[in-house]
Design a protein around this motif. Structure first.
Motif, PDB file in Angstrom:
ATOM      1  N   PRO A 171     -65.296 -24.420  55.549  1.00  0.00           N
ATOM      2  CA  PRO A 171     -64.108 -24.028  56.314  1.00  0.00           C
ATOM      3  C   PRO A 171     -64.467 -23.052  57.427  1.00  0.00           C
ATOM      4  O   PRO A 171     -65.381 -22.221  57.291  1.00  0.00           O
ATOM      5  N   THR A 172     -63.744 -23.184  58.533  1.00  0.00           N
ATOM      6  CA  THR A 172     -63.975 -22.279  59.657  1.00  0.00           C
ATOM      7  C   THR A 172     -63.356 -20.918  59.401  1.00  0.00           C
ATOM      8  O   THR A 172     -63.777 -19.909  59.974  1.00  0.00           O
ATOM      9  N   VAL A 173     -62.349 -20.886  58.535  1.00  0.00           N
ATOM     10  CA  VAL A 173     -61.736 -19.602  58.160  1.00  0.00           C
ATOM     11  C   VAL A 173     -62.527 -19.047  56.985  1.00  0.00           C
ATOM     12  O   VAL A 173     -62.536 -19.604  55.900  1.00  0.00           O
ATOM     13  N   THR A 174     -63.212 -17.933  57.228  1.00  0.00           N
ATOM     14  CA  THR A 174     -64.100 -17.456  56.169  1.00  0.00           C
ATOM     15  C   THR A 174     -63.430 -16.764  55.016  1.00  0.00           C
ATOM     16  O   THR A 174     -63.701 -17.100  53.859  1.00  0.00           O
ATOM     17  N   ASP A 179     -52.957 -19.039  50.323  1.00  0.00           N
ATOM     18  CA  ASP A 179     -51.838 -19.404  51.194  1.00  0.00           C
ATOM     19  C   ASP A 179     -52.283 -20.085  52.486  1.00  0.00           C
ATOM     20  O   ASP A 179     -51.448 -20.547  53.265  1.00  0.00           O
ATOM     21  N   ASP A 180     -53.604 -20.159  52.705  1.00  0.00           N
ATOM     22  CA  ASP A 180     -54.114 -20.741  53.939  1.00  0.00           C
ATOM     23  C   ASP A 180     -55.013 -21.941  53.621  1.00  0.00           C
ATOM     24  O   ASP A 180     -56.185 -21.764  53.285  1.00  0.00           O
ATOM     25  N   PRO A 181     -54.502 -23.178  53.751  1.00  0.00           N
ATOM     26  CA  PRO A 181     -55.307 -24.362  53.445  1.00  0.00           C
ATOM     27  C   PRO A 181     -56.558 -24.482  54.302  1.00  0.00           C
ATOM     28  O   PRO A 181     -57.506 -25.187  53.909  1.00  0.00           O
ATOM     29  N   ALA A 182     -56.583 -23.819  55.437  1.00  0.00           N
ATOM     30  CA  ALA A 182     -57.774 -23.894  56.283  1.00  0.00           C
ATOM     31  C   ALA A 182     -58.933 -23.095  55.704  1.00  0.00           C
ATOM     32  O   ALA A 182     -60.079 -23.226  56.170  1.00  0.00           O
ATOM     33  N   SER A 183     -58.655 -22.286  54.660  1.00  0.00           N
ATOM     34  CA  SER A 183     -59.711 -21.450  54.087  1.00  0.00           C
ATOM     35  C   SER A 183     -60.397 -22.111  52.888  1.00  0.00           C
ATOM     36  O   SER A 183     -61.294 -21.509  52.302  1.00  0.00           O
ATOM     37  N   TYR A 184     -60.012 -23.290  52.550  1.00  0.00           N
ATOM     38  CA  TYR A 184     -60.667 -24.011  51.439  1.00  0.00           C
ATOM     39  C   TYR A 184     -60.666 -25.509  51.738  1.00  0.00           C
ATOM     40  O   TYR A 184     -59.891 -26.011  52.557  1.00  0.00           O
ATOM     41  N   ARG A 203     -54.770 -23.005  39.017  1.00  0.00           N
ATOM     42  CA  ARG A 203     -55.129 -23.745  40.226  1.00  0.00           C
ATOM     43  C   ARG A 203     -56.555 -23.371  40.632  1.00  0.00           C
ATOM     44  O   ARG A 203     -56.942 -22.201  40.598  1.00  0.00           O
ATOM     45  N   GLN A 204     -57.325 -24.416  40.998  1.00  0.00           N
ATOM     46  CA  GLN A 204     -58.712 -24.238  41.414  1.00  0.00           C
ATOM     47  C   GLN A 204     -58.823 -24.593  42.906  1.00  0.00           C
ATOM     48  O   GLN A 204     -58.343 -25.650  43.334  1.00  0.00           O
ATOM     49  N   TYR A 205     -59.472 -23.727  43.661  1.00  0.00           N
ATOM     50  CA  TYR A 205     -59.681 -23.924  45.089  1.00  0.00           C
ATOM     51  C   TYR A 205     -61.190 -24.033  45.328  1.00  0.00           C
ATOM     52  O   TYR A 205     -61.950 -23.147  44.919  1.00  0.00           O
ATOM     53  N   PHE A 206     -61.608 -25.106  46.009  1.00  0.00           N
ATOM     54  CA  PHE A 206     -63.038 -25.347  46.219  1.00  0.00           C
ATOM     55  C   PHE A 206     -63.393 -25.074  47.692  1.00  0.00           C
ATOM     56  O   PHE A 206     -62.776 -25.646  48.615  1.00  0.00           O
TER      57      PHE A 206
END
Length: 442
Positions: A171-174, A179-184, A203-206
């Motif tokens: 992801p470009t968002v480090t 709450d931010d799908p761009a971060s995962y 919930r698991q975020y990869f």
């Protein structure tokens, strides 16, 4: 002498009519096994012995035995799970206050204490369960169904197989934020249960961190698993081989332990929580422990089959062993005789196992009426095993075994017995005419 011979024939024909009539009367009796009258010729013998065959005098016929024929009856379906049929050999064993009987009639129901009984209030026998609900193989007793609701079980294990798409970029968002799908890159979830049966969502975020490494961020109900007042996740680092298989899992989170030999993850610090009515300074509801606890040994999480291939992210299999409280909804009995209580949450619980008994010589069993037999010296002792063991048949639930009487065959036997009776009566009539002729000689 001819009078006696003919009389023996009439008696034999009358016995055959009795047996055939009994078969016909029970053509609709569940589990009934037809009988067959078997006859033998009779010869008179002198006081000193039988003598040679040329001097023996025929004495007619005698009833040798009435045999029971235990061939399989047709199986008819019903709507009652406690109606049981045996497809193959064997007998249900039932107890009348400790006196054992054996039957093929699978009419069963429950008494007011939940014991499985016949129409005659005899208890069905099988392997029972102990106080913890474990089946006691070899311990035979009265089978009982407990219809109480099922208590909740906190989740103790989660098994998950998933694939992470290796062709994805980091992801470009480090900084990670749920709450931010761009971060995962991908996410998934699984329900978990606490000791009171409350359901929680893990919930698991990869997040891909390099070509063969990923971070897994874990939140439960959107909160930190060990501190519901916080929203920072627990984090695992997953390293994959160049072939896409999992190499290692590591974690710096204090609420997680990992076995380095097996890569098994244990969530050791989870505080089940819920929203309260209290608000924080920003007007958001405050989360706090809900009064329940997690499984004391932690939640074992198996991610060892995880893979990283160049295909869409997917969860290929997922299971967890917790559940909430639920009510009894019915019974299931399988072909091996295993009895399960079914609950509204889909869970099954073992209640016992039906056993079957078989005999070396079933024809030697003593009929007791009510479709029951008792063991005898001729039958030998019963051999008891679960259905399907050895030569024993299988159990079919919601079904009953019909009488094995072939009505067409029995009607033909009636005609034959009637003709035999008439023919023997004709012998008496002929003998009477001869006697009258002799008496009339002058």
């Amino acid at each position: 002498m001819s009078f006696n011979i003919a009389l023996s024939g009439m008696r034999a024909a009358n016995k055959e009519l009795d047996v055939t009539g009994n078969n016909i009367a029970n053509v609709g009796t569940v589990g009934f096994k037809q009988s067959r009258a078997e006859f033998a010729d009779a010869y008179a013998s002198s006081f000193l012995g039988t003598g040679s065959s040329s001097t023996q005098k025929s004495s007619g016929v005698r009833l040798s035995t009435v045999s029971q024929l235990f061939n399989q009856g047709n199986i008819s379906s019903t709507d009652n799970a406690l109606d049981l049929a045996i497809n193959g050999s064997g007998f249900f064993q039932v107890s009348n206050n400790g006196v054992m009987g054996y039957t093929r009639a699978g009419y069963f129901g429950l008494d007011n204490q939940g014991y499985i009984i016949t129409n005659q209030n005899h208890n069905l026998q099988g392997y029972t369960v102990d106080a913890a609900g474990n089946l006691q193989n070899g311990v035979i007793g009265n089978l009982q169904i407990v219809t109480d609701g099922l208590a909740p079980k906190p989740t103790s294990s989660i098994n998950q197989v998933f694939n992470l798409n290796s062709s994805m970029s980091a992801p470009t968002v480090t900084p990670f934020s749920a709450d931010d799908p761009a971060s995962y890159n991908s996410s998934t979830s699984v329900n978990m249960y606490d000791s009171q049966g409350n359901v929680h969502v893990m919930r698991q975020y990869f997040v891909k961190t390099s070509s063969n490494t990923w971070d897994m961020h874990i939140l439960i109900d959107g909160r930190n698993p060990g501190d519901p007042t916080a929203t920072t996740p627990y984090t695992l680092s997953m390293d994959f081989s160049t072939n896409g298989g999992l190499n290692t899992i590591t974690s710096a989170s204090t609420g997680i332990t990992i076995d380095p030999d097996t890569n098994m993850v244990n969530l050791t610090n989870w505080t089940p929580a819920a929203e309260t009515n209290a608000l924080d300074a920003n007007g958001n509801k405050i989360w706090a422990a809900n009064g329940a606890v997690a499984n004391p040994a932690g939640v074992s999480m198996n991610f060892t089959e995880a893979a990283q291939f160049a295909t869409t992210f997917s969860v290929d299999s997922l299971s967890q062993d917790g559940y909430g409280a639920s009510a009894f909804s019915g019974l299931e009995i399988d072909s091996d005789g295993m009895i399960y209580s079914r609950y509204t949450n889909g869970q099954l619980k073992v209640q016992g196992q039906v056993i079957l008994s078989d005999f070396i010589n079933p024809q030697g069993l003593t009929p007791l009426g009510d479709s029951l037999w008792a063991e005898s010296m001729d039958s030998g002792q019963p051999v008891r095993n679960p259905p399907g063991f050895g030569t024993l048949g299988a159990i079919q639930s919601a079904a009953l075994e019909d009488s094995n009487v072939d009505l067409s065959e029995q009607l033909v036997d009636l005609i034959v017995a009637q003709r035999n009776y008439q023919a023997n009566a004709k012998t008496i009539e002929t003998e009477s005419s001869i006697t009258q002729t002799i008496i009339g000689l002058r």
